[in-house]
Design an enzyme around this catalytic site. Structure first.
Site, PDB file in Angstrom:
ATOM      1  N   ARG A  98       2.098   1.959  -8.091  1.00 49.74           N
ATOM      2  CA  ARG A  98       1.964   0.778  -7.233  1.00 49.74           C
ATOM      3  C   ARG A  98       0.670   0.041  -7.550  1.00 49.74           C
ATOM      4  NH1 ARG A  98       5.279   1.586  -2.257  1.00 49.74           N
ATOM      5  NH2 ARG A  98       4.189  -0.216  -1.484  1.00 49.74           N
ATOM      6  N   CYS A 149       0.860  -1.178   0.000  1.00 42.42           N
ATOM      7  CA  CYS A 149       0.000   0.000   0.000  1.00 42.42           C
ATOM      8  C   CYS A 149       0.894   1.225   0.000  1.00 42.42           C
ATOM      9  CB  CYS A 149      -0.875   0.018   1.245  1.00 42.42           C
ATOM     10  SG  CYS A 149      -1.886  -1.457   1.385  1.00 42.42           S
ATOM     11  N   ASN A 169       0.562   0.106   6.080  1.00 43.25           N
ATOM     12  CA  ASN A 169       1.059  -0.724   4.981  1.00 43.25           C
ATOM     13  C   ASN A 169       1.763  -1.917   5.606  1.00 43.25           C
ATOM     14  OD1 ASN A 169       2.146  -1.770   2.610  1.00 43.25           O
ATOM     15  ND2 ASN A 169       3.938  -0.441   2.699  1.00 43.25           N
ATOM     16  N   GLY A 170       1.497  -3.119   5.113  1.00 42.78           N
ATOM     17  CA  GLY A 170       2.141  -4.314   5.676  1.00 42.78           C
ATOM     18  C   GLY A 170       1.091  -5.336   6.055  1.00 42.78           C
ATOM     19  N   GLU A 194      11.009 -14.369 -23.458  1.00 45.97           N
ATOM     20  CA  GLU A 194      10.176 -13.179 -23.246  1.00 45.97           C
ATOM     21  C   GLU A 194      10.956 -11.879 -23.325  1.00 45.97           C
ATOM     22  OE1 GLU A 194       6.631 -14.084 -20.101  1.00 45.97           O
ATOM     23  OE2 GLU A 194       8.638 -14.308 -19.298  1.00 45.97           O
ATOM     24  N   TRP A 210      -3.669  -1.794  -1.600  1.00 43.14           N
ATOM     25  CA  TRP A 210      -3.577  -2.984  -2.451  1.00 43.14           C
ATOM     26  C   TRP A 210      -3.995  -4.118  -1.533  1.00 43.14           C
ATOM     27  CZ3 TRP A 210      -2.657  -4.217  -7.474  1.00 43.14           C
ATOM     28  CH2 TRP A 210      -2.323  -5.546  -7.759  1.00 43.14           C
ATOM     29  N   LYS A 268       0.801  -7.655 -20.035  1.00 39.80           N
ATOM     30  CA  LYS A 268       0.827  -8.133 -18.644  1.00 39.80           C
ATOM     31  C   LYS A 268      -0.410  -8.973 -18.340  1.00 39.80           C
ATOM     32  CE  LYS A 268       2.634  -8.296 -14.552  1.00 39.80           C
ATOM     33  NZ  LYS A 268       3.759  -9.248 -14.498  1.00 39.80           N
ATOM     34  N   GLU A 280      10.767 -22.412 -16.882  1.00 42.86           N
ATOM     35  CA  GLU A 280      10.606 -21.002 -16.520  1.00 42.86           C
ATOM     36  C   GLU A 280      11.845 -20.199 -16.956  1.00 42.86           C
ATOM     37  OE1 GLU A 280       8.200 -19.216 -15.745  1.00 42.86           O
ATOM     38  OE2 GLU A 280       9.026 -17.426 -14.799  1.00 42.86           O
ATOM     39  N   HIS A 314      15.232 -38.885 -27.082  1.00 41.32           N
ATOM     40  CA  HIS A 314      14.138 -39.301 -27.962  1.00 41.32           C
ATOM     41  C   HIS A 314      13.925 -38.329 -29.118  1.00 41.32           C
ATOM     42  CE1 HIS A 314      13.282 -42.556 -25.290  1.00 41.32           C
ATOM     43  NE2 HIS A 314      13.189 -41.718 -24.263  1.00 41.32           N
ATOM     44  N   LYS A 332      11.697 -17.057 -19.599  1.00 40.02           N
ATOM     45  CA  LYS A 332      12.218 -15.710 -19.315  1.00 40.02           C
ATOM     46  C   LYS A 332      13.123 -15.257 -20.462  1.00 40.02           C
ATOM     47  CE  LYS A 332      10.046 -14.527 -16.062  1.00 40.02           C
ATOM     48  NZ  LYS A 332       9.045 -15.287 -16.629  1.00 40.02           N
TER      49      LYS A 332
HETATM   50  C1  G6P Z   1       0.947 -13.174 -19.746  1.00 42.13           C
HETATM   51  C2  G6P Z   1       2.183 -12.639 -19.035  1.00 42.13           C
HETATM   52  C3  G6P Z   1       2.941 -13.774 -18.332  1.00 42.13           C
HETATM   53  C4  G6P Z   1       1.994 -14.509 -17.387  1.00 42.13           C
HETATM   54  C5  G6P Z   1       0.760 -15.026 -18.153  1.00 42.13           C
HETATM   55  C6  G6P Z   1      -0.289 -15.560 -17.209  1.00 42.13           C
HETATM   56  O1  G6P Z   1       1.309 -13.935 -20.842  1.00 42.13           O
HETATM   57  O2  G6P Z   1       3.026 -11.989 -19.961  1.00 42.13           O
HETATM   58  O3  G6P Z   1       4.020 -13.242 -17.579  1.00 42.13           O
HETATM   59  O4  G6P Z   1       2.676 -15.573 -16.790  1.00 42.13           O
HETATM   60  O5  G6P Z   1       0.142 -13.954 -18.872  1.00 42.13           O
HETATM   61  O6  G6P Z   1      -0.830 -14.500 -16.477  1.00 42.13           O
HETATM   62  P1  G6P Z   1      -1.633 -14.656 -15.141  1.00 42.13           P
HETATM   63  O7  G6P Z   1      -2.038 -13.244 -14.758  1.00 42.13           O
HETATM   64  O8  G6P Z   1      -2.845 -15.497 -15.455  1.00 42.13           O
HETATM   65  O9  G6P Z   1      -0.750 -15.278 -14.143  1.00 42.13           O
END
Ligand code: G6P
Length: 619
Positions: free
Chosen positions: A27, A2, A102-103, A496, A76, A614, A489, A512, A493
């Site tokens: 934020r 927050c 906040n916290g 992406e 938040w 996002k 993952e 395989h 990254k």
């Molecule tokens: C988008 C973002 C990814 C994320 C995915 C799932 O593709 O770019 O970083 O992992 O959506 O999003 P979510 O909000 O459902 O975790």
């Protein structure tokens, strides 16, 4: 998570509060509010209107009285839905004390219960409101506001940055903190307003000189003066911080971009997700149980985890834990596939949707499909009251705070932690693991945030390894067991943010087919931390090395055998060792950093990678 601001003195208190709150917009927030001290009373306004509660607040504030001091807050949500009733500031029973927080207050349940028993009326569902009533009780003993806040701070467990005002002490704001950051300052203008803020941007328009409070310190702000004392009441002096940045830089703090800031926040994101859930008397996992009972969870005979992107990888990591600890069949699927096939679901199937945003259309629709088939739907989300959270039968929130970088980092780690908590909670509920075994695992889990911090501190070493591969256009990522989703993952990254092709494989599958692609110079990154398949992974690494691949390994401190599999000692990404099923939380960190440094070496915008969004609200 927050944002906090406080102003005392000068003629423009209300405007300064509103401007400060607007500067905290990065934020992300779901409600905003302020309390003004005026003519011996407190005047409060709050708003939770979407999409911009601040606009609503501005309108209400048009009728505000002339204020001598005030506190403001952007929320938040963590405990309690994002509605006006849960928005800060919170008042005590008399309406003469107001607090912003906040916290997360860890002992909020005990405090609330005690307050309710002694006749207080609590108007919100938050962990924060209890603080206002505790201050009220202290003031009733005849002490002043500073002494009252000091006494209350001693009673709180958890993380907090607090601002407190009382109608009976005009022009005074009392502040305190533990873990959550809090800054104080004095305005540069003639009025020398006393200023309080969780983040520099909130007060940047007023001053460039601030002091940062340390844990358990109390600050008293008045026009022209800031007094800082320890919890024991001894005066404390801190060196002033001179802020040289512009506003955007201030939002990112000391970091070059939001992604590195958010990676650095990962220990806090995981801690916040664990706080208040791992109690001595057992695990408390779910935040909301709309239509889900303990009986339903005991009757579950199959678990499906459904998600997209990094959330899918978090789910895959959890599959290993659910199978091991719960001895339950656990399937995992990509949301956009799950909803169009014919998954076999019934009232004893638990479908866990994992989504940072809680708005991803593929996952939302998959959850709807699961519910329509009679399955129980549980959602893990970072956004309180998101569409998925509203529709789910039960919800568990990650508490990573808003994530601005498009590529998930801190929310991903918080999801893994939340899923592990969920698995242990179900193990406890179903008697699937003996109590001492759960207690042992919880001890490990509590230590994980520090290990993530240790891994993060090795950033420079990771940058050194990455620098060798700036021109590499193809990578293979290998892992086995929980190392496989870590490899997935890491490869994601890299794709992406660094726009580099990276394929991730369970190492045993290489032979395989994909091994046909290995030739001298192919770069292979192997997650070689110790798990039950480590020996087999070693053989798989040998298979690629013998075909001339350049091998980088992620190895645990002191593990010379794993390091020996790398092409050279300069091809090792070291991580602190962790319990097998928690190791993804630590092992993924150098892979995030590796991708980050490759992207930066090419000058790419790591926060806004091309073609990505996002929150994906289309199919
Ligand atoms: C988008 C973002 C990814 C994320 C995915 C799932 O593709 O770019 O970083 O992992 O959506 O999003 P979510 O909000 O459902 O975790």
């Amino acid at each position: 998570m927050c944002g906090i601001i406080g102003v005392t003195g000068g003629s423009g208190v209300t405007e300064l509060l509103l401007d400060g709150l607007a500067r905290l917009e990065y934020r992300g927030y779901d409600s905003a509010g302020l309390v003004l001290q005026a003519e011996g009373t407190l005047w409060r306004a709050r708003d939770a209107t979407k999409p911009s509660p601040l606009e609503g607040l501005r309108k209400v504030a048009e009728d505000a009285p002339v204020a001598t001091a005030g506190i403001g807050h952007t929320r938040w949500a963590t405990h309690g839905h994002p509605n006006e009733g849960n928005a800060h500031p919170h008042l005590d029973c008399t309406g003469r004390v107001a607090i912003i927080h906040n916290g997360i207050i860890e002992n909020w349940r005990e405090l609330r219960a005690r307050l309710l028993e002694s006749g207080h009326v609590l108007a919100s569902d938050t962990d924060s409101e209890a603080i206002a009533h505790l201050v009220e009780e202290e003031l009733a003993t005849g002490v002043d506001l500073t002494a009252a806040v000091r006494a209350v701070v001693g009673e709180l467990r958890g993380a907090f940055a607090l601002g407190v005002v009382s109608a009976d002490e005009p022009e005074t704001i009392v502040a305190a903190r533990r873990v959550s950051p809090l800054l104080v300052g004095l305005g540069d203008s003639e009025a020398r307003e006393g200023l309080l803020a969780s983040d520099i941007p909130a007060i940047l328009g007023r001053t460039r000189t601030v002091w940062a409070l340390e844990d358990d310190e109390i600050a008293v702000l008045r026009p022209g003066s800031v007094e800082i004392t320890s919890l024991a009441g001894d005066p404390v002096e801190h060196p002033a911080i001179e802020v040289g940045w512009d506003l955007e830089a201030a939002e990112r703090g000391d970091y070059d971009d939001f992604m590195s800031k958010e990676m650095a926040e990962q220990p806090q994101a995981v801690t916040a997700t664990l706080v208040g859930r791992l109690l001595p008397e057992g695990i408390l996992a779910l935040d909301e149980m709309h239509r889900l009972t303990d009986g339903d969870l005991q009757a579950v005979d199959k678990v499906f985890i459904v998600a997209c992107g990094s959330s899918y990888h978090a789910g895959l990591m959890a599959k290993y834990a659910i199978e091991r600890w719960l001895h339950l069949p656990a399937e995992i699927d990509i949301a956009s596939e799950f909803r169009y096939r014919d998954p076999v679901l019934d009232g004893r199937t638990l479908v866990v949707g994992v989504s940072q945003s809680g708005e991803t259309v593929d996952t939302t629709e998959a959850m709807r499909h699961a519910r329509s088939e009679g399955a129980k739907v549980l959602v893990i989300s970072n956004v309180v009251d998101s569409s998925m959270a509203r529709e789910a039968d039960g919800v568990l929130y990650t508490r990573a705070g808003p994530e601005i970088g498009v590529a998930a980092t801190k929310t991903h780690l918080a999801q893994i932690a939340a899923l592990e908590v969920l698995a242990l909670y179900l193990a406890q509920l179903r008697g699937a693991l003996p109590g001492p075994a759960i207690a042992g695992l919880l001890d490990h889990l509590r230590g994980v945030p520090d290990l993530i911090g240790e891994a993060l501190a090795r950033d420079e070493a990771v940058a050194g390894v990455a620098a060798r591969f700036v021109d590499t256009r193809d990578f293979f990522y290998l892992g086995r067991h929980v190392g496989f989703p870590v490899a997935l993952e890491g490869a994601l990254k890299l794709k992406e943010i660094a726009y580099v092709r990276a394929e991730a494989y369970p190492a045993g599958e290489l032979k395989h087919g994909p091994i046909a692609l290995i030739e001298p110079g192919t770069v292979v990154l192997a997650v070689a931390t110790r798990n039950r398949l480590w020996d087999k992974l070693k053989s798989n690494i040998q298979e690629v090395r013998s075909r001339g691949a350049t091998v980088v390994v992620v190895a645990q401190d002191g593990d010379g055998d794993s390091a020996a599999e790398a092409s050279s000692p300069e091809h090792v990404l070291w991580v602190p060792p962790t319990e097998e099923l928690f190791s993804p939380l630590v092992d993924v960190v150098p892979l995030q950093q590796f991708a980050y440094h490759l992207a930066r070496a090419h000058g790419y915008d790591v926060d806004r990678p091309r073609n990505l969004a996002k929150t994906v609200t289309v199919e």
